[in-house]
Design a protein around this motif. Structure first.
Motif, PDB file in Angstrom:
ATOM      1  N   HIS A  56       5.607  -9.954  -3.024  1.00 43.57           N
ATOM      2  CA  HIS A  56       5.893  -9.694  -1.730  1.00 43.57           C
ATOM      3  C   HIS A  56       5.068  -8.417  -1.218  1.00 43.57           C
ATOM      4  O   HIS A  56       4.571  -8.566   0.111  1.00 43.57           O
ATOM      5  CB  HIS A  56       7.460  -9.488  -1.419  1.00 43.57           C
ATOM      6  CG  HIS A  56       8.203 -10.739  -1.350  1.00 43.57           C
ATOM      7  ND1 HIS A  56       8.379 -11.568  -2.425  1.00 43.57           N
ATOM      8  CD2 HIS A  56       8.657 -11.291  -0.226  1.00 43.57           C
ATOM      9  CE1 HIS A  56       9.083 -12.641  -1.928  1.00 43.57           C
ATOM     10  NE2 HIS A  56       9.122 -12.297  -0.441  1.00 43.57           N
ATOM     11  N   LEU A  57       4.899  -7.313  -2.006  1.00 41.33           N
ATOM     12  CA  LEU A  57       4.183  -6.189  -1.477  1.00 41.33           C
ATOM     13  C   LEU A  57       2.651  -6.598  -1.248  1.00 41.33           C
ATOM     14  O   LEU A  57       1.940  -6.389  -0.281  1.00 41.33           O
ATOM     15  CB  LEU A  57       4.063  -5.110  -2.458  1.00 41.33           C
ATOM     16  CG  LEU A  57       5.507  -4.232  -2.526  1.00 41.33           C
ATOM     17  CD1 LEU A  57       5.479  -3.507  -3.556  1.00 41.33           C
ATOM     18  CD2 LEU A  57       5.899  -3.797  -1.107  1.00 41.33           C
ATOM     19  N   ARG A  58       2.086  -7.395  -2.172  1.00 43.29           N
ATOM     20  CA  ARG A  58       0.735  -7.852  -2.040  1.00 43.29           C
ATOM     21  C   ARG A  58       0.580  -8.845  -0.976  1.00 43.29           C
ATOM     22  O   ARG A  58      -0.496  -8.356  -0.274  1.00 43.29           O
ATOM     23  CB  ARG A  58       0.251  -8.691  -3.484  1.00 43.29           C
ATOM     24  CG  ARG A  58      -0.018  -7.778  -4.793  1.00 43.29           C
ATOM     25  CD  ARG A  58      -0.499  -8.842  -5.689  1.00 43.29           C
ATOM     26  NE  ARG A  58      -1.671  -9.558  -5.367  1.00 43.29           N
ATOM     27  CZ  ARG A  58      -2.251 -10.320  -5.786  1.00 43.29           C
ATOM     28  NH1 ARG A  58      -1.792 -11.104  -6.865  1.00 43.29           N
ATOM     29  NH2 ARG A  58      -3.451 -10.971  -5.558  1.00 43.29           N
ATOM     30  N   ARG A  59       1.592  -9.645  -0.591  1.00 42.16           N
ATOM     31  CA  ARG A  59       1.327 -10.589   0.477  1.00 42.16           C
ATOM     32  C   ARG A  59       1.435  -9.688   1.830  1.00 42.16           C
ATOM     33  O   ARG A  59       0.802  -9.703   2.910  1.00 42.16           O
ATOM     34  CB  ARG A  59       2.177 -11.521   0.569  1.00 42.16           C
ATOM     35  CG  ARG A  59       2.151 -12.610   1.428  1.00 42.16           C
ATOM     36  CD  ARG A  59       3.392 -13.614   1.338  1.00 42.16           C
ATOM     37  NE  ARG A  59       3.581 -14.064   0.151  1.00 42.16           N
ATOM     38  CZ  ARG A  59       4.478 -13.904  -0.659  1.00 42.16           C
ATOM     39  NH1 ARG A  59       5.546 -13.508  -0.136  1.00 42.16           N
ATOM     40  NH2 ARG A  59       4.625 -14.687  -2.077  1.00 42.16           N
ATOM     41  N   PHE A  61       0.816  -6.518   2.380  1.00 43.23           N
ATOM     42  CA  PHE A  61      -0.072  -5.408   2.579  1.00 43.23           C
ATOM     43  C   PHE A  61      -1.388  -6.166   2.613  1.00 43.23           C
ATOM     44  O   PHE A  61      -2.597  -5.514   2.219  1.00 43.23           O
ATOM     45  CB  PHE A  61      -0.021  -4.260   1.530  1.00 43.23           C
ATOM     46  CG  PHE A  61       1.406  -3.257   1.942  1.00 43.23           C
ATOM     47  CD1 PHE A  61       1.284  -2.715   3.010  1.00 43.23           C
ATOM     48  CD2 PHE A  61       2.304  -3.410   1.210  1.00 43.23           C
ATOM     49  CE1 PHE A  61       2.535  -1.814   3.192  1.00 43.23           C
ATOM     50  CE2 PHE A  61       3.611  -2.767   1.686  1.00 43.23           C
ATOM     51  CZ  PHE A  61       3.560  -1.800   2.745  1.00 43.23           C
ATOM     52  N   SER A  62      -1.445  -7.370   2.451  1.00 46.06           N
ATOM     53  CA  SER A  62      -2.862  -8.162   2.123  1.00 46.06           C
ATOM     54  C   SER A  62      -3.716  -7.785   1.237  1.00 46.06           C
ATOM     55  O   SER A  62      -4.924  -7.402   1.332  1.00 46.06           O
ATOM     56  CB  SER A  62      -3.426  -8.072   3.600  1.00 46.06           C
ATOM     57  OG  SER A  62      -2.845  -8.846   4.606  1.00 46.06           O
ATOM     58  N   ILE A  63      -3.159  -7.527  -0.044  1.00 46.99           N
ATOM     59  CA  ILE A  63      -3.778  -6.973  -1.215  1.00 46.99           C
ATOM     60  C   ILE A  63      -4.342  -8.099  -1.923  1.00 46.99           C
ATOM     61  O   ILE A  63      -3.789  -9.136  -2.497  1.00 46.99           O
ATOM     62  CB  ILE A  63      -2.865  -6.012  -2.381  1.00 46.99           C
ATOM     63  CG1 ILE A  63      -2.177  -4.899  -1.538  1.00 46.99           C
ATOM     64  CG2 ILE A  63      -3.589  -5.754  -3.426  1.00 46.99           C
ATOM     65  CD1 ILE A  63      -1.006  -4.338  -2.227  1.00 46.99           C
ATOM     66  N   ALA A  64      -5.840  -8.089  -2.144  1.00 46.66           N
ATOM     67  CA  ALA A  64      -6.573  -8.996  -2.874  1.00 46.66           C
ATOM     68  C   ALA A  64      -6.799  -8.978  -4.204  1.00 46.66           C
ATOM     69  O   ALA A  64      -7.109  -9.612  -4.960  1.00 46.66           O
ATOM     70  CB  ALA A  64      -7.998  -9.260  -1.972  1.00 46.66           C
ATOM     71  N   ASN A  65      -6.368  -7.602  -4.592  1.00 51.86           N
ATOM     72  CA  ASN A  65      -6.679  -7.280  -6.194  1.00 51.86           C
ATOM     73  C   ASN A  65      -5.761  -7.881  -6.786  1.00 51.86           C
ATOM     74  O   ASN A  65      -4.298  -7.966  -6.891  1.00 51.86           O
ATOM     75  CB  ASN A  65      -6.328  -5.763  -6.320  1.00 51.86           C
ATOM     76  CG  ASN A  65      -6.552  -5.279  -7.528  1.00 51.86           C
ATOM     77  OD1 ASN A  65      -6.943  -5.806  -8.255  1.00 51.86           O
ATOM     78  ND2 ASN A  65      -6.122  -3.914  -7.881  1.00 51.86           N
ATOM     79  N   GLU A  66      -6.310  -8.668  -7.810  1.00 50.82           N
ATOM     80  CA  GLU A  66      -5.369  -9.482  -8.925  1.00 50.82           C
ATOM     81  C   GLU A  66      -5.600  -8.880 -10.248  1.00 50.82           C
ATOM     82  O   GLU A  66      -5.322  -9.484 -11.132  1.00 50.82           O
ATOM     83  CB  GLU A  66      -5.832 -11.064  -8.960  1.00 50.82           C
ATOM     84  CG  GLU A  66      -5.793 -11.501  -7.714  1.00 50.82           C
ATOM     85  CD  GLU A  66      -5.988 -13.304  -7.656  1.00 50.82           C
ATOM     86  OE1 GLU A  66      -6.456 -13.520  -8.725  1.00 50.82           O
ATOM     87  OE2 GLU A  66      -5.787 -13.908  -6.517  1.00 50.82           O
ATOM     88  N   LEU A  71      -0.986  -2.714  -7.196  1.00 51.49           N
ATOM     89  CA  LEU A  71      -0.414  -2.013  -6.456  1.00 51.49           C
ATOM     90  C   LEU A  71      -0.978  -0.662  -6.123  1.00 51.49           C
ATOM     91  O   LEU A  71      -0.705   0.221  -5.172  1.00 51.49           O
ATOM     92  CB  LEU A  71       1.076  -1.853  -6.521  1.00 51.49           C
ATOM     93  CG  LEU A  71       1.828  -3.029  -6.624  1.00 51.49           C
ATOM     94  CD1 LEU A  71       3.374  -2.656  -6.972  1.00 51.49           C
ATOM     95  CD2 LEU A  71       1.715  -4.070  -5.794  1.00 51.49           C
ATOM     96  N   ALA A  72      -2.435  -0.410  -6.392  1.00 48.38           N
ATOM     97  CA  ALA A  72      -2.887   0.862  -6.447  1.00 48.38           C
ATOM     98  C   ALA A  72      -2.998   1.198  -5.045  1.00 48.38           C
ATOM     99  O   ALA A  72      -3.518   0.486  -4.276  1.00 48.38           O
ATOM    100  CB  ALA A  72      -4.231   0.719  -7.137  1.00 48.38           C
ATOM    101  N   GLY A  73      -2.694   2.418  -4.798  1.00 50.70           N
ATOM    102  CA  GLY A  73      -2.954   3.054  -3.194  1.00 50.70           C
ATOM    103  C   GLY A  73      -1.482   2.833  -2.397  1.00 50.70           C
ATOM    104  O   GLY A  73      -1.340   3.641  -1.472  1.00 50.70           O
TER     105      GLY A  73
END
Length: 257
Positions: A56-59, A61-66, A71-73
């Motif tokens: 949910h955090l990746r989605r 905050f639109s985080i592409a890092n896999e 969750l860096a940053g």
């Protein structure tokens, strides 16, 4: 020239705590990292809860890092962190974690364990009310299995929302107040199977999905996305699913101002 009148200091934030609950969890502090002990269900639910939080955090905050640290940053506050069972995995995923708990012994255990793992987590013995009053702001807040232990859950949610910046996210896990949860989370888990110490939960304090949604919207957040955390008897594991009748986890976003 007439001097300006002194502006009175705002009253100190009042922690939303039940002293009996704080004392009881203080007595359990030494057992936080015993994966086979009385807090085993929290360890067993960990992978399902962490997967929900990460995704949910990746989605959101639109985080592409896999990679290993997706969750860096992100600056995350873990509210009611206990011994750090959620704080540590979040830090390993790259987040900058501030973890708070009113129980001195739990924070001491959490600090010692994270130090032994080489993790840099900002553990504080404080309440969310005091943290929010200080003006601290985070990208996200996680609050796992805590809201059902506070006297005023609506006020508790408001305080957490105050500590999350506009555009941020709040994630809660708790127990639904249903007949099914009374049978499984109280009678079975505490009295029959002995998964948790007797008296760990008060069913009357369980929070329904509708109530949590109401608390969040009243705090200025969006309706939550809920998922059940379900025990699979055959595999002896916990997984995410549609059944929110007992344990569930919910994510809500805070509008961007």
């Amino acid at each position: 020239m007439q001097s300006a009148p002194n502006t009175p200091e705002p009253p100190p934030a009042t922690p939303n705590l039940d002293p009996a609950e704080v004392e009881r969890f203080g007595r359990l502090a030494a057992e936080w990292w015993d994966t086979k002990g009385r807090l085993k269900p929290l360890h067993d639910q960990g992978p399902a809860r962490l997967g929900f939080i990460r995704d949910h955090l990746r989605r959101h905050f639109s985080i592409a890092n896999e990679g290993l640290k997706p969750l860096a940053g992100l600056r995350i506050v873990d509210v009611g962190c206990g011994g750090g069972l959620v704080s540590e995995p979040l830090a390993r995923l790259g987040a900058t974690v501030t973890a708070i708990d009113p129980t001195i012994d739990s924070i001491a255990v959490a600090r010692a364990h994270s130090a032994s793992q080489g993790l840099d987590i900002d553990y504080r013995t404080t309440s969310i009310e005091e943290l929010a009053a200080s003006g601290a702001q985070f990208d996200a807040a996680v609050c796992m299995e805590v809201i059902e232990h506070v006297p005023d859950p609506a006020a508790f949610v408001r305080s957490i929302a105050e500590a999350v910046r506009p555009g941020g996210m709040l994630i809660f896990s708790t127990l639904n107040r249903t007949l099914k949860s009374y049978a499984l989370a109280i009678v079975a888990a505490e009295y029959v199977l002995g998964w948790l110490p007797r008296g760990t939960h008060d069913w009357n304090r369980f929070v329904t999905t509708g109530e949590l949604g109401q608390f969040l919207t009243q705090a200025g957040c969006n309706e939550p996305d809920c998922s059940g955390i379900i025990y699979d008897v055959m595999s002896d594991t916990w997984r995410l699913g549609n059944d929110t009748d007992v344990n569930y986890i919910a994510a809500s976003s805070k509008p961007r101002g």
